[in-house]
Design an enzyme around this catalytic site. Structure first.
Site, PDB file in Angstrom:
ATOM      1  N   VAL A 191     -83.712 -35.982  66.573  1.00 34.71           N
ATOM      2  CA  VAL A 191     -84.295 -36.237  65.332  1.00 34.71           C
ATOM      3  C   VAL A 191     -85.377 -37.503  65.372  1.00 34.71           C
ATOM      4  O   VAL A 191     -84.822 -38.425  65.953  1.00 34.71           O
ATOM      5  CB  VAL A 191     -83.447 -36.458  64.307  1.00 34.71           C
ATOM      6  CG1 VAL A 191     -84.280 -36.530  62.719  1.00 34.71           C
ATOM      7  CG2 VAL A 191     -82.612 -35.210  64.157  1.00 34.71           C
TER       8      VAL A 191
ATOM      9  N   ASP B  42     -69.938 -28.807  59.608  1.00 31.71           N
ATOM     10  CA  ASP B  42     -69.713 -29.809  60.583  1.00 31.71           C
ATOM     11  C   ASP B  42     -69.717 -30.976  59.468  1.00 31.71           C
ATOM     12  O   ASP B  42     -70.627 -32.114  59.973  1.00 31.71           O
ATOM     13  CB  ASP B  42     -71.106 -29.760  61.378  1.00 31.71           C
ATOM     14  CG  ASP B  42     -70.688 -30.943  62.555  1.00 31.71           C
ATOM     15  OD1 ASP B  42     -69.341 -31.201  62.888  1.00 31.71           O
ATOM     16  OD2 ASP B  42     -71.652 -31.330  63.228  1.00 31.71           O
TER      17      ASP B  42
ATOM     18  N   GLY C 267     -77.982 -34.990  68.297  1.00 32.96           N
ATOM     19  CA  GLY C 267     -76.996 -34.156  67.682  1.00 32.96           C
ATOM     20  C   GLY C 267     -76.739 -32.943  68.814  1.00 32.96           C
ATOM     21  O   GLY C 267     -77.464 -33.027  69.625  1.00 32.96           O
ATOM     22  N   GLY C 268     -75.818 -32.079  68.286  1.00 32.58           N
ATOM     23  CA  GLY C 268     -75.360 -31.000  69.108  1.00 32.58           C
ATOM     24  C   GLY C 268     -76.692 -29.904  69.402  1.00 32.58           C
ATOM     25  O   GLY C 268     -76.831 -29.534  70.265  1.00 32.58           O
ATOM     26  N   MET C 269     -77.486 -30.224  68.277  1.00 32.59           N
ATOM     27  CA  MET C 269     -78.797 -29.176  68.435  1.00 32.59           C
ATOM     28  C   MET C 269     -79.762 -29.595  68.938  1.00 32.59           C
ATOM     29  O   MET C 269     -80.878 -29.084  69.532  1.00 32.59           O
ATOM     30  CB  MET C 269     -78.874 -28.522  66.996  1.00 32.59           C
ATOM     31  CG  MET C 269     -77.801 -27.308  66.666  1.00 32.59           C
ATOM     32  SD  MET C 269     -78.461 -26.451  65.288  1.00 32.59           S
ATOM     33  CE  MET C 269     -79.898 -25.660  65.724  1.00 32.59           C
TER      34      MET C 269
ATOM     35  N   ILE D 220     -84.476 -41.265  66.121  1.00 32.03           N
ATOM     36  CA  ILE D 220     -83.476 -41.953  65.294  1.00 32.03           C
ATOM     37  C   ILE D 220     -82.182 -41.097  65.174  1.00 32.03           C
ATOM     38  O   ILE D 220     -81.119 -41.412  64.316  1.00 32.03           O
ATOM     39  CB  ILE D 220     -84.100 -41.966  63.602  1.00 32.03           C
ATOM     40  CG1 ILE D 220     -84.298 -40.435  63.213  1.00 32.03           C
ATOM     41  CG2 ILE D 220     -85.414 -42.814  63.761  1.00 32.03           C
ATOM     42  CD1 ILE D 220     -84.882 -40.333  61.781  1.00 32.03           C
ATOM     43  N   GLY D 221     -81.929 -40.045  66.108  1.00 31.25           N
ATOM     44  CA  GLY D 221     -80.872 -39.490  66.059  1.00 31.25           C
ATOM     45  C   GLY D 221     -80.750 -38.455  66.967  1.00 31.25           C
ATOM     46  O   GLY D 221     -81.651 -37.765  67.255  1.00 31.25           O
TER      47      GLY D 221
END
Length: 468
Positions: free
Chosen positions: A24, A136, A19-21, A16-17
Protein backbone atom coordinates in the site's frame (compact mmCIF):
# COMPACT_ATOMS: atom_id res chain seq x y z
CA UNK A 1 13.62 11.37 -9.19
CA UNK A 2 10.49 11.25 -11.32
CA UNK A 3 7.54 9.91 -9.32
CA UNK A 4 5.68 6.87 -10.59
CA UNK A 5 2.25 7.71 -11.98
CA UNK A 6 -0.54 5.13 -12.13
CA UNK A 7 -3.39 5.39 -14.65
CA UNK A 8 -2.14 8.80 -15.72
CA UNK A 9 -3.26 10.55 -12.50
CA UNK A 10 -2.28 8.74 -9.28
CA UNK A 11 1.15 9.73 -8.00
CA UNK A 12 2.92 7.29 -5.70
CA UNK A 13 4.73 8.94 -2.78
CA UNK A 14 5.87 6.25 -0.32
CA UNK A 15 5.11 2.73 0.88
CA UNK A 16 3.01 2.80 4.05
CA UNK A 17 2.10 -0.86 4.43
CA UNK A 18 2.74 -4.41 3.32
CA UNK A 19 0.40 -7.38 3.67
CA UNK A 20 -0.30 -10.85 2.40
CA UNK A 21 -1.81 -9.52 -0.81
CA UNK A 22 0.51 -6.68 -1.66
CA UNK A 23 1.79 -3.20 -0.89
CA UNK A 24 0.00 0.00 0.00
CA UNK A 25 1.36 3.40 -1.01
CA UNK A 26 0.50 6.85 0.15
CA UNK A 27 -0.38 8.71 -3.01
CA UNK A 28 -1.88 11.84 -4.51
CA UNK A 29 -4.70 12.14 -7.02
CA UNK A 30 -3.47 14.82 -9.44
CA UNK A 31 -6.90 15.25 -10.98
CA UNK A 32 -8.98 15.74 -7.81
CA UNK A 33 -6.08 17.15 -5.75
CA UNK A 34 -6.46 14.85 -2.75
CA UNK A 35 -4.44 12.32 -0.78
CA UNK A 36 -5.16 8.68 -1.54
CA UNK A 37 -3.97 5.17 -0.71
CA UNK A 38 -2.89 2.99 -3.63
CA UNK A 39 -2.86 -0.79 -3.16
CA UNK A 40 -1.04 -3.18 -5.51
CA UNK A 41 -1.13 -6.95 -5.66
CA UNK A 42 2.05 -8.62 -4.43
CA UNK A 43 4.46 -9.24 -7.35
CA UNK A 44 4.82 -12.89 -6.36
CA UNK A 45 1.09 -13.37 -6.78
CA UNK A 46 0.60 -11.33 -9.92
CA UNK A 47 0.78 -14.42 -12.12
CA UNK A 48 -1.86 -16.24 -10.10
CA UNK A 49 -5.23 -15.88 -11.75
CA UNK A 50 -7.05 -16.73 -8.53
CA UNK A 51 -5.24 -14.08 -6.49
CA UNK A 52 -5.72 -11.49 -9.19
CA UNK A 53 -9.44 -12.23 -9.23
CA UNK A 54 -9.50 -11.99 -5.45
CA UNK A 55 -7.81 -8.61 -5.57
CA UNK A 56 -10.27 -7.25 -8.14
CA UNK A 57 -13.14 -8.67 -6.07
CA UNK A 58 -12.01 -6.51 -3.13
CA UNK A 59 -12.98 -3.42 -5.08
CA UNK A 60 -16.35 -4.89 -5.98
CA UNK A 61 -17.05 -6.01 -2.42
CA UNK A 62 -16.09 -2.74 -0.77
CA UNK A 63 -17.90 -0.69 -3.40
CA UNK A 64 -21.12 -2.39 -2.25
CA UNK A 65 -20.69 -1.15 1.29
CA UNK A 66 -21.01 2.34 2.65
CA UNK A 67 -19.91 2.84 6.23
CA UNK A 68 -17.79 5.52 7.95
CA UNK A 69 -15.83 2.77 9.69
CA UNK A 70 -14.20 1.47 6.50
CA UNK A 71 -12.14 3.17 3.77
CA UNK A 72 -13.98 4.17 0.62
CA UNK A 73 -12.83 2.65 -2.67
CA UNK A 74 -12.54 5.32 -5.36
CA UNK A 75 -11.18 3.42 -8.33
CA UNK A 76 -9.71 0.11 -9.53
CA UNK A 77 -7.82 -1.02 -12.58
CA UNK A 78 -4.74 -2.68 -14.07
CA UNK A 79 -1.47 -0.75 -14.18
CA UNK A 80 0.38 -1.48 -17.44
CA UNK A 81 3.71 -1.65 -15.61
CA UNK A 82 5.95 -3.38 -16.33
CA UNK A 83 5.08 -5.57 -14.60
CA UNK A 84 1.31 -5.45 -15.09
CA UNK A 85 -0.40 -5.11 -11.70
CA UNK A 86 -3.99 -4.68 -10.52
CA UNK A 87 -4.49 -1.68 -8.22
CA UNK A 88 -7.07 -0.15 -5.92
CA UNK A 89 -7.42 3.55 -5.19
CA UNK A 90 -8.80 4.08 -1.71
CA UNK A 91 -9.49 6.77 0.82
CA UNK A 92 -6.31 7.69 2.68
CA UNK A 93 -6.76 7.08 6.41
CA UNK A 94 -4.57 8.98 8.83
CA UNK A 95 -4.12 7.28 12.16
CA UNK A 96 -2.31 4.64 14.19
CA UNK A 97 -3.02 0.92 14.08
CA UNK A 98 -3.96 -0.81 17.32
CA UNK A 99 -0.95 -3.12 17.25
CA UNK A 100 1.17 0.03 17.52
CA UNK A 101 -0.99 1.31 20.37
CA UNK A 102 -0.58 -2.02 22.19
CA UNK A 103 3.18 -1.98 21.67
CA UNK A 104 3.42 1.43 23.32
CA UNK A 105 0.79 1.15 26.05
CA UNK A 106 0.07 -2.50 26.76
CA UNK A 107 -3.50 -3.09 27.95
CA UNK A 108 -6.09 -0.36 27.36
CA UNK A 109 -8.87 1.07 29.57
CA UNK A 110 -12.09 -0.95 29.61
CA UNK A 111 -14.11 1.96 28.21
CA UNK A 112 -11.68 2.43 25.34
CA UNK A 113 -11.77 -1.27 24.46
CA UNK A 114 -15.57 -1.20 24.52
CA UNK A 115 -15.57 1.82 22.18
CA UNK A 116 -13.19 0.10 19.76
CA UNK A 117 -15.24 -3.10 19.88
CA UNK A 118 -18.52 -1.25 19.35
CA UNK A 119 -17.23 0.59 16.29
CA UNK A 120 -15.72 -2.60 14.87
CA UNK A 121 -18.94 -4.54 15.47
CA UNK A 122 -20.88 -1.83 13.65
CA UNK A 123 -18.62 -2.24 10.60
CA UNK A 124 -18.94 -6.02 10.74
CA UNK A 125 -22.73 -5.70 10.91
CA UNK A 126 -22.66 -3.71 7.65
CA UNK A 127 -20.33 -6.20 5.97
CA UNK A 128 -22.26 -9.24 7.17
CA UNK A 129 -25.48 -7.70 5.88
CA UNK A 130 -23.87 -7.99 2.46
CA UNK A 131 -22.74 -11.58 3.18
CA UNK A 132 -19.14 -10.36 3.32
CA UNK A 133 -16.83 -11.63 6.06
CA UNK A 134 -13.50 -10.00 6.87
CA UNK A 135 -11.62 -13.19 7.89
CA UNK A 136 -8.44 -11.37 8.98
CA UNK A 137 -9.55 -9.11 11.82
CA UNK A 138 -6.58 -8.22 14.05
CA UNK A 139 -5.07 -5.15 15.76
CA UNK A 140 -2.97 -4.24 12.73
CA UNK A 141 -6.15 -4.02 10.64
CA UNK A 142 -7.87 -1.65 13.07
CA UNK A 143 -6.80 1.97 12.83
CA UNK A 144 -7.45 4.59 15.50
CA UNK A 145 -7.89 8.01 13.89
CA UNK A 146 -7.21 11.41 15.52
CA UNK A 147 -10.95 12.16 15.61
CA UNK A 148 -11.59 9.12 17.84
CA UNK A 149 -13.06 6.89 15.15
CA UNK A 150 -11.87 3.37 14.38
CA UNK A 151 -11.46 2.19 10.79
CA UNK A 152 -11.51 -1.48 9.80
CA UNK A 153 -8.86 -1.99 7.12
CA UNK A 154 -8.00 -4.64 4.56
CA UNK A 155 -11.03 -6.52 3.39
CA UNK A 156 -8.64 -7.97 0.81
CA UNK A 157 -9.24 -11.59 1.78
CA UNK A 158 -12.94 -11.13 2.40
CA UNK A 159 -15.16 -13.65 0.68
CA UNK A 160 -18.64 -12.97 -0.63
CA UNK A 161 -20.96 -15.86 0.09
CA UNK A 162 -23.51 -15.03 -2.57
CA UNK A 163 -24.98 -18.22 -4.00
CA UNK A 164 -24.49 -17.12 -7.60
CA UNK A 165 -20.82 -16.29 -7.28
CA UNK A 166 -17.77 -18.52 -7.48
CA UNK A 167 -16.01 -19.05 -4.18
CA UNK A 168 -12.47 -17.68 -4.41
CA UNK A 169 -11.27 -19.64 -1.40
CA UNK A 170 -9.30 -22.86 -1.57
CA UNK A 171 -9.19 -25.20 1.40
CA UNK A 172 -5.72 -25.12 2.89
CA UNK A 173 -4.77 -21.85 1.21
CA UNK A 174 -3.64 -20.48 4.58
CA UNK A 175 -5.64 -17.30 4.38
CA UNK A 176 -5.73 -15.39 7.66
CA UNK A 177 -3.47 -14.83 10.66
CA UNK A 178 -3.16 -17.86 12.99
CA UNK A 179 -3.25 -15.81 16.21
CA UNK A 180 -6.70 -14.48 15.24
CA UNK A 181 -8.23 -17.35 13.25
CA UNK A 182 -11.41 -19.11 14.37
CA UNK A 183 -11.33 -22.94 14.70
CA UNK A 184 -13.47 -23.42 11.58
CA UNK A 185 -11.10 -21.18 9.64
CA UNK A 186 -8.05 -23.15 10.78
CA UNK A 187 -9.77 -26.35 9.66
CA UNK A 188 -10.61 -24.86 6.25
CA UNK A 189 -14.34 -25.11 6.93
CA UNK A 190 -17.11 -22.75 5.86
CA UNK A 191 -16.71 -19.19 7.11
CA UNK A 192 -19.72 -17.63 8.86
CA UNK A 193 -20.44 -14.25 10.52
CA UNK A 194 -19.40 -15.73 13.88
CA UNK A 195 -15.93 -16.35 12.43
CA UNK A 196 -15.31 -12.60 12.53
CA UNK A 197 -16.83 -12.40 16.03
CA UNK A 198 -14.30 -14.99 17.25
CA UNK A 199 -11.46 -12.82 15.90
CA UNK A 200 -12.99 -9.73 17.49
CA UNK A 201 -13.18 -11.60 20.81
CA UNK A 202 -9.45 -12.36 20.56
CA UNK A 203 -8.73 -8.71 19.78
CA UNK A 204 -10.82 -7.55 22.75
CA UNK A 205 -9.00 -9.98 25.07
CA UNK A 206 -5.63 -8.71 23.85
CA UNK A 207 -6.62 -5.06 24.20
CA UNK A 208 -7.82 -5.68 27.78
CA UNK A 209 -4.87 -7.81 28.93
CA UNK A 210 -1.99 -7.04 26.60
CA UNK A 211 -1.69 -10.80 25.91
CA UNK A 212 -2.63 -12.84 22.84
CA UNK A 213 -5.11 -15.39 24.12
CA UNK A 214 -4.23 -18.39 21.95
CA UNK A 215 -0.56 -17.78 21.12
CA UNK A 216 1.54 -20.95 21.00
CA UNK A 217 5.26 -21.63 20.74
CA UNK A 218 4.95 -21.92 16.97
CA UNK A 219 2.42 -21.16 14.25
CA UNK A 220 1.26 -24.79 14.28
CA UNK A 221 0.89 -24.73 18.08
CA UNK A 222 -1.17 -21.56 17.81
CA UNK A 223 -3.53 -23.17 15.29
CA UNK A 224 -3.85 -26.26 17.50
CA UNK A 225 -4.73 -23.97 20.41
CA UNK A 226 -7.42 -22.31 18.32
CA UNK A 227 -9.02 -25.70 17.74
CA UNK A 228 -8.54 -27.39 21.12
CA UNK A 229 -7.48 -25.04 23.93
CA UNK A 230 -10.07 -23.58 26.28
CA UNK A 231 -10.21 -19.78 25.96
CA UNK A 232 -8.72 -17.91 28.92
CA UNK A 233 -11.14 -16.06 31.18
CA UNK A 234 -10.45 -12.34 30.88
CA UNK A 235 -11.60 -11.73 34.47
CA UNK A 236 -8.74 -13.92 35.73
CA UNK A 237 -6.20 -11.74 33.95
CA UNK A 238 -7.87 -8.43 34.76
CA UNK A 239 -10.26 -8.40 37.68
CA UNK A 240 -11.91 -5.05 37.05
CA UNK A 241 -13.39 -6.11 33.71
CA UNK A 242 -17.20 -6.12 34.18
CA UNK A 243 -18.72 -9.58 34.49
CA UNK A 244 -21.05 -9.12 31.54
CA UNK A 245 -18.19 -8.04 29.28
CA UNK A 246 -16.12 -11.04 30.34
CA UNK A 247 -19.00 -13.42 29.68
CA UNK A 248 -19.47 -11.87 26.25
CA UNK A 249 -15.81 -12.41 25.31
CA UNK A 250 -15.96 -16.01 26.55
CA UNK A 251 -19.01 -16.63 24.38
CA UNK A 252 -17.31 -15.02 21.37
CA UNK A 253 -14.42 -17.47 21.80
CA UNK A 254 -16.61 -20.59 21.84
CA UNK A 255 -15.12 -23.33 19.67
CA UNK A 256 -18.49 -24.09 18.10
CA UNK A 257 -19.65 -21.08 16.09
CA UNK A 258 -23.30 -21.78 17.00
CA UNK A 259 -22.45 -21.03 20.64
CA UNK A 260 -21.14 -17.55 19.83
CA UNK A 261 -23.34 -14.41 19.77
CA UNK A 262 -26.02 -14.47 17.11
CA UNK A 263 -24.55 -11.56 15.15
CA UNK A 264 -22.39 -8.43 15.33
CA UNK A 265 -25.37 -6.37 16.49
CA UNK A 266 -25.67 -8.57 19.59
CA UNK A 267 -22.03 -7.87 20.43
CA UNK A 268 -22.56 -4.17 19.80
CA UNK A 269 -25.58 -4.01 22.14
CA UNK A 270 -23.51 -5.36 25.06
CA UNK A 271 -20.25 -3.44 24.59
CA UNK A 272 -22.10 -0.16 24.12
CA UNK A 273 -23.04 -0.31 27.80
CA UNK A 274 -19.37 0.10 28.73
CA UNK A 275 -18.15 2.57 26.09
CA UNK A 276 -15.71 5.20 27.31
CA UNK A 277 -13.43 7.81 25.76
CA UNK A 278 -10.55 6.98 23.43
CA UNK A 279 -8.76 10.17 24.45
CA UNK A 280 -5.12 9.66 25.28
CA UNK A 281 -4.58 6.69 22.98
CA UNK A 282 -3.68 8.76 19.91
CA UNK A 283 -0.54 10.85 19.95
CA UNK A 284 -2.17 13.68 18.00
CA UNK A 285 -5.88 13.70 18.91
CA UNK A 286 -8.19 16.15 17.18
CA UNK A 287 -11.12 16.84 19.56
CA UNK A 288 -12.58 19.52 17.28
CA UNK A 289 -12.49 17.55 14.03
CA UNK A 290 -15.63 17.88 11.88
CA UNK A 291 -16.16 14.11 12.10
CA UNK A 292 -16.14 14.14 15.91
CA UNK A 293 -18.43 17.17 16.01
CA UNK A 294 -20.84 15.47 13.62
CA UNK A 295 -20.81 12.20 15.57
CA UNK A 296 -21.38 14.04 18.84
CA UNK A 297 -24.39 15.82 17.39
CA UNK A 298 -25.83 12.58 16.03
CA UNK A 299 -25.30 10.86 19.38
CA UNK A 300 -26.94 13.69 21.27
CA UNK A 301 -29.86 13.66 18.85
CA UNK A 302 -30.36 9.92 19.29
CA UNK A 303 -30.11 10.16 23.07
CA UNK A 304 -32.71 12.90 23.31
CA UNK A 305 -35.09 11.67 20.64
CA UNK A 306 -37.12 9.50 23.01
CA UNK A 307 -37.12 12.14 25.72
CA UNK A 308 -38.21 14.78 23.24
CA UNK A 309 -41.06 12.57 22.14
CA UNK A 310 -42.21 12.22 25.71
CA UNK A 311 -41.72 15.82 26.74
CA UNK A 312 -43.31 17.45 23.72
CA UNK A 313 -46.40 15.34 23.39
CA UNK A 314 -49.81 16.81 22.78
CA UNK A 315 -51.76 17.87 25.89
CA UNK A 316 -52.74 14.86 27.97
CA UNK A 317 -56.21 13.47 27.84
CA UNK A 318 -58.09 13.28 31.16
CA UNK A 319 -57.31 9.55 31.34
CA UNK A 320 -53.57 10.28 31.04
CA UNK A 321 -53.67 13.12 33.52
CA UNK A 322 -55.37 10.93 36.15
CA UNK A 323 -53.23 7.86 35.51
CA UNK A 324 -51.85 6.06 38.61
CA UNK A 325 -50.06 2.82 39.38
CA UNK A 326 -53.39 1.56 40.62
CA UNK A 327 -54.75 1.92 37.07
CA UNK A 328 -51.89 -0.23 35.80
CA UNK A 329 -52.50 -2.90 38.43
CA UNK A 330 -56.23 -2.96 37.69
CA UNK A 331 -55.59 -3.28 33.97
CA UNK A 332 -53.30 -6.27 34.59
CA UNK A 333 -55.94 -7.94 36.78
CA UNK A 334 -58.70 -7.29 34.24
CA UNK A 335 -56.55 -8.67 31.44
CA UNK A 336 -55.89 -11.79 33.51
CA UNK A 337 -59.60 -12.22 34.16
CA UNK A 338 -60.38 -11.85 30.47
CA UNK A 339 -57.68 -14.39 29.59
CA UNK A 340 -59.15 -16.84 32.09
CA UNK A 341 -62.30 -16.69 29.97
CA UNK A 342 -60.20 -17.22 26.82
CA UNK A 343 -61.00 -13.66 25.70
CA UNK A 344 -57.46 -12.93 24.58
CA UNK A 345 -58.18 -10.18 22.06
CA UNK A 346 -59.73 -7.75 24.58
CA UNK A 347 -57.19 -8.80 27.23
CA UNK A 348 -54.25 -7.95 24.97
CA UNK A 349 -55.94 -4.74 23.84
CA UNK A 350 -56.49 -3.73 27.49
CA UNK A 351 -52.79 -4.11 28.35
CA UNK A 352 -51.58 -2.45 25.16
CA UNK A 353 -53.76 0.59 25.88
CA UNK A 354 -52.63 1.04 29.46
CA UNK A 355 -48.96 0.48 28.60
CA UNK A 356 -49.13 3.25 25.99
CA UNK A 357 -49.81 5.58 28.91
CA UNK A 358 -47.68 3.89 31.59
CA UNK A 359 -44.40 3.62 29.68
CA UNK A 360 -43.97 7.39 28.98
CA UNK A 361 -44.92 8.29 32.56
CA UNK A 362 -43.20 5.58 34.59
CA UNK A 363 -40.51 4.33 32.20
CA UNK A 364 -40.16 1.07 30.30
CA UNK A 365 -37.93 -0.45 33.02
CA UNK A 366 -40.11 0.47 35.99
CA UNK A 367 -40.80 -2.72 37.99
CA UNK A 368 -44.59 -2.47 37.69
CA UNK A 369 -44.38 -1.65 34.00
CA UNK A 370 -42.01 -4.58 33.41
CA UNK A 371 -44.47 -6.92 35.12
CA UNK A 372 -47.24 -5.66 32.84
CA UNK A 373 -45.03 -6.04 29.76
CA UNK A 374 -44.18 -9.62 30.72
CA UNK A 375 -47.88 -10.33 31.22
CA UNK A 376 -48.61 -8.90 27.75
CA UNK A 377 -45.97 -11.14 26.18
CA UNK A 378 -47.37 -14.13 28.06
CA UNK A 379 -50.88 -13.37 26.81
CA UNK A 380 -49.66 -13.20 23.20
CA UNK A 381 -47.99 -16.57 23.69
CA UNK A 382 -51.13 -18.11 25.24
CA UNK A 383 -53.21 -16.73 22.38
CA UNK A 384 -50.92 -18.40 19.85
CA UNK A 385 -49.54 -15.14 18.45
CA UNK A 386 -45.97 -16.38 18.72
CA UNK A 387 -44.47 -13.77 16.40
CA UNK A 388 -45.78 -10.91 18.53
CA UNK A 389 -44.79 -12.70 21.73
CA UNK A 390 -41.22 -13.14 20.42
CA UNK A 391 -41.06 -9.40 19.70
CA UNK A 392 -42.22 -8.54 23.25
CA UNK A 393 -39.85 -11.00 24.94
CA UNK A 394 -36.94 -9.79 22.81
CA UNK A 395 -37.52 -6.17 23.86
CA UNK A 396 -37.81 -7.22 27.50
CA UNK A 397 -34.56 -9.21 27.32
CA UNK A 398 -32.70 -6.21 25.88
CA UNK A 399 -34.11 -3.73 28.43
CA UNK A 400 -33.72 -5.94 31.48
CA UNK A 401 -30.25 -7.20 30.56
CA UNK A 402 -29.04 -3.62 30.23
CA UNK A 403 -30.25 -2.83 33.76
CA UNK A 404 -29.95 -6.09 35.69
CA UNK A 405 -27.47 -8.24 33.78
CA UNK A 406 -27.98 -11.37 31.67
CA UNK A 407 -28.75 -13.78 34.53
CA UNK A 408 -31.51 -11.93 36.36
CA UNK A 409 -34.44 -14.27 37.08
CA UNK A 410 -36.87 -12.27 34.96
CA UNK A 411 -34.37 -12.14 32.09
CA UNK A 412 -33.92 -15.90 32.27
CA UNK A 413 -37.70 -16.39 32.33
CA UNK A 414 -38.07 -14.27 29.18
CA UNK A 415 -35.26 -16.18 27.50
CA UNK A 416 -36.99 -19.51 28.14
CA UNK A 417 -40.39 -18.15 27.06
CA UNK A 418 -38.93 -16.72 23.88
CA UNK A 419 -37.32 -20.07 23.06
CA UNK A 420 -40.69 -21.79 23.59
CA UNK A 421 -42.32 -19.33 21.21
CA UNK A 422 -39.61 -19.93 18.63
CA UNK A 423 -40.23 -23.68 18.81
CA UNK A 424 -43.99 -23.17 18.31
CA UNK A 425 -43.23 -20.78 15.46
CA UNK A 426 -41.12 -23.38 13.67
CA UNK A 427 -37.79 -21.77 14.62
CA UNK A 428 -36.46 -24.82 16.47
CA UNK A 429 -32.85 -24.30 15.44
CA UNK A 430 -32.90 -20.68 16.60
CA UNK A 431 -34.41 -21.72 19.94
CA UNK A 432 -31.78 -24.41 20.51
CA UNK A 433 -28.97 -22.05 19.52
CA UNK A 434 -30.25 -19.44 21.99
CA UNK A 435 -30.60 -21.93 24.85
CA UNK A 436 -27.29 -23.70 24.22
CA UNK A 437 -25.41 -20.40 24.15
CA UNK A 438 -27.10 -19.30 27.36
CA UNK A 439 -26.41 -22.68 28.97
CA UNK A 440 -22.74 -22.57 28.04
CA UNK A 441 -22.26 -19.01 29.29
CA UNK A 442 -24.12 -19.62 32.53
CA UNK A 443 -22.23 -22.85 33.23
CA UNK A 444 -18.88 -21.20 32.48
CA UNK A 445 -19.56 -18.37 34.89
CA UNK A 446 -21.67 -19.91 37.67
CA UNK A 447 -20.80 -23.61 37.40
CA UNK A 448 -22.69 -26.73 36.40
CA UNK A 449 -24.31 -26.95 39.85
CA UNK A 450 -26.31 -23.76 39.36
CA UNK A 451 -29.99 -24.83 39.21
CA UNK A 452 -30.60 -22.55 36.25
CA UNK A 453 -27.99 -24.51 34.27
CA UNK A 454 -29.92 -27.69 34.98
CA UNK A 455 -33.21 -26.09 33.94
CA UNK A 456 -31.73 -25.01 30.63
CA UNK A 457 -30.21 -28.45 29.99
CA UNK A 458 -33.58 -30.09 30.67
CA UNK A 459 -35.37 -27.67 28.36
CA UNK A 460 -32.84 -28.28 25.57
CA UNK A 461 -33.28 -32.05 25.94
CA UNK A 462 -37.09 -31.72 25.82
CA UNK A 463 -37.00 -29.61 22.66
CA UNK A 464 -34.62 -32.03 20.95
CA UNK A 465 -36.72 -35.03 21.95
CA UNK A 466 -39.90 -33.38 20.67
CA UNK A 467 -38.40 -32.54 17.27
CA UNK A 468 -36.70 -35.78 16.30
Amino acid sequence: MTPRIVAGRYELIEIIGRGGMGQVYRGFDRQLKRRIAVKFIHPGLADSEEWERRFVREAELMARMSHPGMPTVFDAGIDAGPPEQPFLIMEYIEGITLDSVLAKRGSLPVGAVASIAAQTAAVLAEAHNHSIFHRDLKPSNLMLCPDGTVKVLDFGIAVAMDANQTRLTRTGSGIGTPEYMAPEQVRGKTVVPQTDLYSLGLVMYELLTGVRAMLGASEIDTMINQINADPPVVHHARGEVPEELGVLITSMLAKNHTHRPADATAVYSVVMRYVGALDGLHENPDPTSPTRLYATAVGASAATRTAATHHHRAPKSPAESDFTRGDLERAVRQARDLADESRYVPAIGQLNTVLEVAVPQLGARDADVVDARVRLADLCMEAGDYKQAIAHYSELIDDLTAERGPYDDQVMFCQRQMANCQVHNGQVRAALTRLRRLHEQLAAWHGEDDPRVGQLAEMIAQIRAGNR
